[in-house]
Design an enzyme around this catalytic site. Structure first.
Site, PDB file in Angstrom:
ATOM      1  CD  GLU A 176      -2.950  -0.845   2.401  1.00  0.00           C
ATOM      2  OE1 GLU A 176      -2.820   0.141   3.161  1.00  0.00           O
ATOM      3  OE2 GLU A 176      -3.782  -1.740   2.594  1.00  0.00           O
TER       4      GLU A 176
ATOM      5  CG  ASP B  82      -3.793   9.296   7.683  1.00  0.00           C
ATOM      6  OD1 ASP B  82      -3.991   8.073   7.747  1.00  0.00           O
ATOM      7  OD2 ASP B  82      -3.738   9.931   6.621  1.00  0.00           O
TER       8      ASP B  82
END
Lengths: 436, 266
Positions: B49, B60
């Site tokens: 990824e 995040d």
């Protein structure tokens, strides 16, 4: 929502690039509050707003939507709210004529709606109350929010104290430094300020951090966004709350003039756009030739290229904090730094509803620079017994600019939506002194 | 034709182990270094990824934020991200690549143009953090048309009814977010509970590959071995941060970290 926002002007109309997309004309529907004029996906005008959130937040947002839609029609809820607006906020806030400023400029008659009279000193109290009431009904014990100028944080800390809720306020480190009086108030009310040190250390980062906190704690904590921005439900709750301003103003205009004036201009500063929406919402259906809406964004320092004026400087559409709106960004899509002397306007994007008002032509948007705002603050406070904060000072810039060009049959009303006390240090630094 | 991503899961199943998915941010801390890291961890990871950084990330945690800001500070642009993938995919034994990021970047670039570019440089899958179902219906179809897997996200807050619908619209990989958290939070739920939720998802459709991510480290990875795949991201980003602080080479450190992770689940 049953409202269909898009009106197909003609089946045969296609744009020139031979695209298969027909031209849609964006329209505002009459008789329906603007906040409710979105499609089933939360878009206004087919492209502004929406719900760009992480999967984890889908359910909390759905839950909040159901809760709000239930209680906005609930008589007991509305009664409790109106009682709070009456006894706690202190309504109505004054509607006053600025005689000296009017005489000084020698044109249109200038009035101010003194929203800064509200308990806490700004319009943010309305939204904070609705959120605290919803938080209680969701049986949550904690509430979190973002703040730029510190007013939203202060109001949330006030209502949290009143409702017995734990409260966290996310605030950019830079704003903590420049808005000390409001930070002191937040702490005094027992709320916790979480300094945000990422990115530009201002409101944009505070909102991001607040959303991140909610992602991790959405099962226990209620989030309130401090302006008319964010995923659709937050836009709606905020607009539903600040609409109180224009409800009061409508009555006050009729009291003062015996009718709604024939030539009326409503001038409001626009950061996210919560006070402007509240100041205008009751008048949206009037013809714009009778009631003109003028939004004034933050143009930043005249010595700098940076600004916080996505509407008046024609920024492109972007997705920030869960919704699509005009947004200050670079060619790659990164959010650009903004700059304004006024923390409350220092935000790279704007409410999807203001994008709709701009593109339908219902409102006109312009900007004022830091220097102009300070000059307007100086003139207004010298002539009048009022002391607007640097946010509404931006709106006064425009009033001062256009009033001399209009005759006295024109009525200008400026929303003085915040009190200057929080800007004490900035004003002292730039103008040499601050007296209140 | 079976996709590269699907065949990874098929092979891992034969080896009786979960697929190891790694996440690093493209351009962290430079374009060159991140390509070197990808090449180096490629030996142990099954799917890579790769984050395309955005400066207003709403999901995040601090570790990935640090990595993103570092990459952006060094001037990373989307075109560089694509170039990194392209260069990596030119390797003979390149693993499938999944790009991960926020919708604003795709929106600005243009959905169609973005997907076309992904296909051109060899991207196998896409994760768009803030484009949940059903808003992603059109975009995920566009991906499918271009043989790119659009990865649907599922979270502990996703209701069973919603899950059914998401899974029925999903392609060949779904991503289960282990807990209520931004990326890289401390694992605040027991692995047993996570596996229990995971089993519920698998029961809805056994044939869909489902990976678990968020909060997985060397310490916890073994206990989640049952899953089709496991994603480690923040721990790796933290590894890069630490080596940079000590003025060490992140390539060596990351190679070792991914090797160790693989050992835990083999």
């Amino acid at each position: 929502m049953k409202v269909v926002m898009l009106v197909k002007t003609s089946k045969k109309l296609y744009n020139q690039s031979n695209s298969k997309q027909p031209i849609w004309k964006m329209k505002i529907k009459k008789g329906i509050p603007l906040i409710d004029q979105h499609d089933k996906n939360g878009f206004y005008g087919g492209k502004f707003g929406g719900n760009y959130v992480a999967e984890t937040l889908k359910k909390p947002i759905d839950d909040l939507t159901k809760l709000f839609e239930k209680f906005r029609k609930d008589k007991n809820f509305l009664k409790e709210r109106d009682d709070l607006y009456e006894g706690y906020v202190g309504r109505p806030t004054r509607f006053i004529k600025l005689h000296n400023l009017t005489d000084h400029l020698g044109g249109a008659q200038i009035y101010a709606k003194m929203v800064s009279d509200a308990n806490g000193g700004a319009h943010k109290i309305y939204n904070a109350i609705t959120h605290a009431m919803l938080c209680k009904r969701a049986k949550k014990k904690y509430i979190c929010t973002d703040t730029g100028a510190g007013y939203n944080g202060k109001m949330f800390s006030m209502v949290a104290k009143k409702f017995g809720l734990g409260c966290k306020v996310f605030m950019g480190q830079r704003d903590i430094e420049r808005q000390k009086p409001n930070c002191d108030a937040i702490r005094k009310n027992g709320a916790e300020i979480i300094p945000v040190t990422s990115g530009s250390k201002t409101l944009v980062d505070a909102v991001s951090e607040c959303i991140r906190y909610w992602v991790s704690n959405c099962d226990k904590v209620h989030m309130g966004i401090g302006s008319l921005v964010g995923p659709n439900i937050f836009v709606k709750i905020c607009g539903f709350s600040t609409a109180q301003i224009s409800k009061e103003l409508k009555v006050q205009l009729e009291d003062e003039f015996g009718e709604i004036p024939k030539k009326l201009k409503l001038i409001n500063c626009v950061g996210g756009g919560s006070s402007a929406y509240g100041f205008w919402s009751e008048f949206v259906d009037y013809n714009k030739n009778q009631i003109e809406f003028i939004g004034v964004e933050a143009g930043g320092s005249s010595k700098s290229k940076l600004h916080a004026a996505p509407l008046s400087k024609n920024s492109k559409l972007g997705v920030l904090h869960g919704s699509a709106a005009y947004c200050i960004q670079d060619a790659d899509g990164q959010i650009n730094d903004t700059e304004s002397i006024s923390s409350g306007l220092d935000y790279p994007s704007v409410s999807p509803i203001h994008c709709l008002l701009k593109d339908t032509g219902r409102a006109r948007y312009t900007f004022a620079t830091d220097e102009e705002a300070l000059k307007a603050y100086k003139l207004v406070t010298e002539l009048e017994e009022i002391s607007p904060s640097l946010e509404p000072a931006h709106a006064f810039v425009e009033a001062i600019k256009i009033a001399p060009k209009l005759d006295n049959s024109n009525i200008i009303v400026v929303d003085s939506c915040g009190d200057s006390l929080k800007d004490r240090d900035i004003i002292k630094k730039h103008l040499g002194n601050y007296s209140r | 034709m079976i996709s590269n991503i699907s065949s990874v899961f098929k092979n891992c199943r034969k080896e009786n182990r979960p697929a190891l998915l790694t996440y690093i941010v493209a351009g962290d801390n430079t374009k060159k270094k991140s390509l070197e890291i990808l090449k180096s961890i490629s030996k142990y990871a099954d799917i890579l990824e790769i984050g395309f950084p955005h400066n207003a990330p709403t999901a995040d945690g601090p570790q990935i934020q640090n990595s993103s800001y570092r990459a952006l500070k060094n001037g990373i642009k989307l075109k560089d991200v694509f170039q990194i993938v392209k260069n990596y995919k030119n390797l003979r034994n390149a693993k499938p690549c999944i790009l991960m990021g926020y919708y604003q970047m795709v929106f600005r670039y243009g959905e169609k143009k973005f997907v076309k570019k992904c296909k051109e440089v060899g991207v196998d899958g896409l994760i768009i953090v803030d484009l949940p179902w059903p808003d992603n219906k059109i975009f995920s179809k566009l991906c499918k048309k271009n043989s790119i897997t659009f990865v649907q996200l599922l979270s502990p807050t996703t209701s069973r009814e919603r899950m059914k619908k998401i899974i029925s619209d999903s392609h060949d990989m779904n991503y289960f977010i282990s807990m209520l958290s931004t990326t890289g939070g401390k694992l605040k739920v027991s692995p047993r509970k996570i596996i229990k939720n995971y089993d519920k998802i698998k029961k809805l459709n056994k044939s869909k590959n489902t990976v678990i991510g968020f909060g997985i480290t060397k310490k916890t990875i073994k206990s989640l071995k049952k899953a089709d795949g496991l994603v480690v991201g923040s721990a790796l980003c933290k590894g890069i941060t630490e080596t940079l602080k000590k003025r060490q080479n992140p390539v060596i450190k990351l190679n070792k970290m991914v090797k160790d992770l693989k050992k835990q689940i083999s």
